[in-house]
Design a protein around this motif. Structure first.
Motif, PDB file in Angstrom:
ATOM      1  N   MET A  46       3.437  -7.522  21.010  1.00 31.14           N
ATOM      2  CA  MET A  46       2.368  -8.122  20.312  1.00 31.14           C
ATOM      3  C   MET A  46       2.029  -7.468  19.067  1.00 31.14           C
ATOM      4  SD  MET A  46      -0.659  -9.739  22.060  1.00 31.14           S
ATOM      5  CE  MET A  46      -2.578  -8.798  21.163  1.00 31.14           C
ATOM      6  N   ASN A  47       2.073  -8.852  18.035  1.00 30.79           N
ATOM      7  CA  ASN A  47       1.766  -7.965  16.883  1.00 30.79           C
ATOM      8  C   ASN A  47       0.297  -7.079  16.566  1.00 30.79           C
ATOM      9  OD1 ASN A  47       1.774  -7.873  13.565  1.00 30.79           O
ATOM     10  ND2 ASN A  47       2.634  -9.844  13.223  1.00 30.79           N
ATOM     11  N   LYS A  48       0.257  -6.090  16.064  1.00 28.77           N
ATOM     12  CA  LYS A  48      -1.357  -5.535  16.198  1.00 28.77           C
ATOM     13  C   LYS A  48      -1.918  -5.895  14.451  1.00 28.77           C
ATOM     14  CE  LYS A  48      -1.239  -3.269  19.641  1.00 28.77           C
ATOM     15  NZ  LYS A  48      -2.509  -2.378  20.395  1.00 28.77           N
ATOM     16  N   LYS A  49      -0.806  -6.373  13.830  1.00 29.45           N
ATOM     17  CA  LYS A  49      -0.803  -6.579  11.890  1.00 29.45           C
ATOM     18  C   LYS A  49      -2.457  -6.801  12.355  1.00 29.45           C
ATOM     19  CE  LYS A  49       0.613  -8.550   7.847  1.00 29.45           C
ATOM     20  NZ  LYS A  49       1.026 -10.095   7.339  1.00 29.45           N
ATOM     21  N   GLN A  50      -3.356  -6.426  11.420  1.00 31.05           N
ATOM     22  CA  GLN A  50      -4.497  -7.194  10.915  1.00 31.05           C
ATOM     23  C   GLN A  50      -4.623  -8.188  10.545  1.00 31.05           C
ATOM     24  OE1 GLN A  50      -7.161  -4.472   8.487  1.00 31.05           O
ATOM     25  NE2 GLN A  50      -9.358  -5.417   9.931  1.00 31.05           N
ATOM     26  N   ILE A  51      -5.414  -9.512  10.683  1.00 26.80           N
ATOM     27  CA  ILE A  51      -5.539 -10.780   9.251  1.00 26.80           C
ATOM     28  C   ILE A  51      -5.994 -10.224   8.675  1.00 26.80           C
ATOM     29  CG2 ILE A  51      -6.054 -12.650   9.094  1.00 26.80           C
ATOM     30  CD1 ILE A  51      -5.675 -12.851  12.597  1.00 26.80           C
ATOM     31  N   THR A  52      -5.532 -11.021   7.095  1.00 20.69           N
ATOM     32  CA  THR A  52      -6.885 -10.094   5.845  1.00 20.69           C
ATOM     33  C   THR A  52      -6.667 -11.586   5.189  1.00 20.69           C
ATOM     34  OG1 THR A  52      -5.462  -9.157   5.257  1.00 20.69           O
ATOM     35  CG2 THR A  52      -6.503  -8.218   6.149  1.00 20.69           C
ATOM     36  N   ALA A  53      -7.414 -11.725   4.495  1.00 21.81           N
ATOM     37  CA  ALA A  53      -8.098 -13.137   3.276  1.00 21.81           C
ATOM     38  C   ALA A  53      -8.585 -12.626   2.566  1.00 21.81           C
ATOM     39  CB  ALA A  53      -8.766 -13.529   4.017  1.00 21.81           C
ATOM     40  N   VAL A  54      -8.400 -12.451   1.474  1.00 20.28           N
ATOM     41  CA  VAL A  54      -9.459 -12.599   0.064  1.00 20.28           C
ATOM     42  C   VAL A  54      -9.967 -13.795  -0.108  1.00 20.28           C
ATOM     43  CG1 VAL A  54      -9.142 -11.863  -2.561  1.00 20.28           C
ATOM     44  CG2 VAL A  54      -8.234 -10.211  -0.069  1.00 20.28           C
ATOM     45  N   GLY A  86       0.142 -14.089   1.464  1.00 23.66           N
ATOM     46  CA  GLY A  86       1.245 -14.523   0.378  1.00 23.66           C
ATOM     47  C   GLY A  86       1.357 -15.818   0.313  1.00 23.66           C
ATOM     48  N   HIS A  87      -0.223 -16.556   0.974  1.00 24.25           N
ATOM     49  CA  HIS A  87      -0.521 -18.286   1.173  1.00 24.25           C
ATOM     50  C   HIS A  87      -1.215 -18.148   0.546  1.00 24.25           C
ATOM     51  CE1 HIS A  87       3.192 -18.170   3.723  1.00 24.25           C
ATOM     52  NE2 HIS A  87       2.913 -17.404   4.553  1.00 24.25           N
ATOM     53  N   PHE A  88      -1.452 -19.187  -0.298  1.00 26.95           N
ATOM     54  CA  PHE A  88      -2.359 -19.993  -1.278  1.00 26.95           C
ATOM     55  C   PHE A  88      -2.796 -21.312  -1.147  1.00 26.95           C
ATOM     56  CE2 PHE A  88      -3.644 -21.824  -5.026  1.00 26.95           C
ATOM     57  CZ  PHE A  88      -4.597 -21.081  -5.676  1.00 26.95           C
TER      58      PHE A  88
END
Length: 133
Positions: free
Chosen positions: A1-9, A25-27
């Protein structure tokens, strides 16, 4: 399972309510409708919340169906959130899931159970603590 934290700016300048959102990487843009003073150039924040739940549900069900070779040909999900005035004692989101394909009753039941296992459903179904710095 992917443990990458979800982030946004998220950035808002002098453009009234039109907000820039950067994530992984998306906008995209969020905005408010014109009758609320926005430019209606992006989804309203509530629409983004429903879109997150709906797309996560659809992806989770599709992944499971593909893995189990269930003949699911499509998924349509209709979502609605209660009015802001009704949120004092909690928030209600209605989600109607339509499963398309030559599915038997057991497959349909299993896919509906899997729908509740999507990560966004889990997030929204548990207490949320927001820490602002």
């Amino acid at each position: 399972m992917n443990k990458k934290q979800i982030t946004a700016v998220v950035e808002l300048d002098q453009s009234r309510y039109k907000t820039k959102i950067f994530a992984d990487g998306h906008f995209i843009y969020a905005d408010e409708p014109e009758d609320l003073g926005g430019t209606n150039e992006g989804m309203a924040p509530g629409g983004l919340l429903l879109a997150s739940l709906g797309s996560c549900t659809a992806i989770t069900v599709r992944m499971y169906a593909d893995r189990k070779q269930i003949p699911l040909t499509g998924i349509t999900i209709h979502l609605a959130i209660c009015a802001e005035e009704e949120m004092g004692s909690g928030t209600t989101i209605e989600r109607k899931i339509e499963l398309h394909g030559d599915l038997d009753e057991e497959q349909r039941k299993r896919l509906m159970i899997i729908a509740d296992k999507c990560p966004i459903h889990k997030i929204l179904s548990n207490p949320i603590k927001i820490i602002s710095n």
